[in-house]
Design a protein around this motif. Structure first.
Motif, mmCIF file in Angstrom:
data_model
loop_
_atom_site.group_PDB
_atom_site.id
_atom_site.type_symbol
_atom_site.label_atom_id
_atom_site.label_comp_id
_atom_site.label_asym_id
_atom_site.label_seq_id
_atom_site.Cartn_x
_atom_site.Cartn_y
_atom_site.Cartn_z
ATOM 1 N N PRO A 8 21.236 36.452 -65.839
ATOM 2 C CA PRO A 8 21.958 37.713 -66.067
ATOM 3 C C PRO A 8 21.974 38.579 -64.816
ATOM 4 C CG PRO A 8 19.754 37.905 -66.900
ATOM 5 C CD PRO A 8 19.882 36.485 -66.412
ATOM 6 N N GLN A 9 22.744 39.646 -64.824
ATOM 7 C CA GLN A 9 22.738 40.576 -63.707
ATOM 8 C C GLN A 9 21.448 41.364 -63.671
ATOM 9 O OE1 GLN A 9 26.282 42.964 -64.013
ATOM 10 N NE2 GLN A 9 27.483 41.484 -62.847
ATOM 11 N N SER A 86 14.843 41.852 -56.899
ATOM 12 C CA SER A 86 16.131 41.173 -57.081
ATOM 13 C C SER A 86 15.993 39.755 -56.561
ATOM 14 C CB SER A 86 17.246 41.906 -56.335
ATOM 15 O OG SER A 86 17.526 43.145 -56.934
ATOM 16 N N TYR A 87 16.587 38.831 -57.282
ATOM 17 C CA TYR A 87 16.496 37.420 -56.920
ATOM 18 C C TYR A 87 17.895 36.890 -56.646
ATOM 19 C CZ TYR A 87 11.691 37.698 -58.426
ATOM 20 O OH TYR A 87 10.366 38.057 -58.537
ATOM 21 N N PHE A 88 18.030 36.210 -55.501
ATOM 22 C CA PHE A 88 19.323 35.707 -55.067
ATOM 23 C C PHE A 88 19.266 34.202 -54.853
ATOM 24 C CE2 PHE A 88 21.464 39.688 -54.175
ATOM 25 C CZ PHE A 88 20.422 40.569 -53.945
ATOM 26 N N GLY A 104 22.991 38.166 -57.307
ATOM 27 C CA GLY A 104 21.626 38.597 -57.591
ATOM 28 C C GLY A 104 21.341 38.934 -59.042
ATOM 29 N N THR A 105 20.099 38.715 -59.422
ATOM 30 C CA THR A 105 19.569 39.145 -60.727
ATOM 31 C C THR A 105 18.470 40.146 -60.472
ATOM 32 O OG1 THR A 105 20.037 37.083 -61.922
ATOM 33 C CG2 THR A 105 18.259 38.459 -62.770
ATOM 34 N N ARG A 106 18.581 41.314 -61.079
ATOM 35 C CA ARG A 106 17.548 42.350 -60.921
ATOM 36 C C ARG A 106 16.540 42.200 -62.053
ATOM 37 N NH1 ARG A 106 22.284 44.408 -59.836
ATOM 38 N NH2 ARG A 106 22.583 45.286 -61.912
#
Lengths: 111, 115
Positions: A8-9, A86-88, A104-106
């Motif tokens: 998810p975002q 945040s993961y990218f 990215g997912t925060r």
């Protein structure tokens, strides 16, 4: 343009729970990397998985890659407040030596 | 081992002014990248160097952006003149070798605000 789309975002979980985030990409890749970015800081490399690999582990991290579905997932087990970031995903295409990052997912881990 | 160094960390300028960012990669790293990161987005590549040669600058807006990496070590990214839309974080990264499986080491970035 962004190659990877994370899903998810945003994600909010309790400390101790597992967190899963997904990355979908459009064109063929020869490897995919995951990076973490803490608030206001640079990115830190977490793990690299090659296109001929299906799963890889590093500590509490588990990455899978499904080239037929053009997707990857990052699992963080037993999450901690310090995992808040945040993961990218970053997709590498053969011969170009460059990576295209996703959106990215925060992740927020609540203590 | 020292990481990638960037300066300044923050810069506020008025539109139409010039601005420059500096990056010193990790010693021995031949590959250097400049990225732009907008709020809530992933980094987007501006330019990539192999030693002193710019091998990929297809995403660099050459009408106002320029970069150099003299002697294949540190690098400077310049914007002249800056526009409001240039407000973003400019990240520098380096890698130890040229290849398909490059881990990139990122600096802390320069946050640019154009007023």
């Amino acid at each position: 343009s962004q190659q990877g789309e994370e899903d998810p975002q945003a994600l909010s979980i309790q400390e101790g729970e597992n967190a899963t985030m997904n990355c979908s990409y459009k064109t063929s890749i020869n490897n995919l990397q995951w990076y973490r970015q803490n608030s206001g800081r640079g990115l830190v490399h977490l793990i690299l998985i090659r296109s001929n690999e299906r799963e890889k582990h590093s500590g509490r991290l588990r990455v899978t890659l499904d080239t037929s579905k053009k997707s990857s997932s990052l699992l963080i087990t037993a999450s901690r407040a310090a995992d808040t970031a945040s993961y990218f995903c970053a997709c590498g295409t053969s011969g170009t030596y460059k990576y295209i990052f996703g959106t990215g997912t925060r992740l927020k881990v609540l203590a | 081992e020292a990481g990638v160094v960037q300066s300044p960390r923050y810069k506020i300028i008025e539109k139409k002014q010039p601005v420059a960012f500096w990056c010193n990669p990790i010693s021995g790293h031949n590959t250097l990248y400049w990225y732009l990161q907008n709020l809530g987005q992933g980094p987007e590549l501006l330019i990539r160097y192999e030693n002193e040669e710019a091998v990929d600058d297809s995403q660099l807006p050459k009408d106002r952006f320029s970069a150099e990496r003299l002697k294949g070590v540190d690098s400077t990214l310049k914007i002249q003149p800056a526009e409001l839309g240039d407000s973003a974080v400019y990240l520098c990264a380096s890698s130890p070798f040229r290849g398909d499986y490059n881990e990139q080491f990122f600096g802390p970035g320069t946050r640019l605000t154009v007023l």
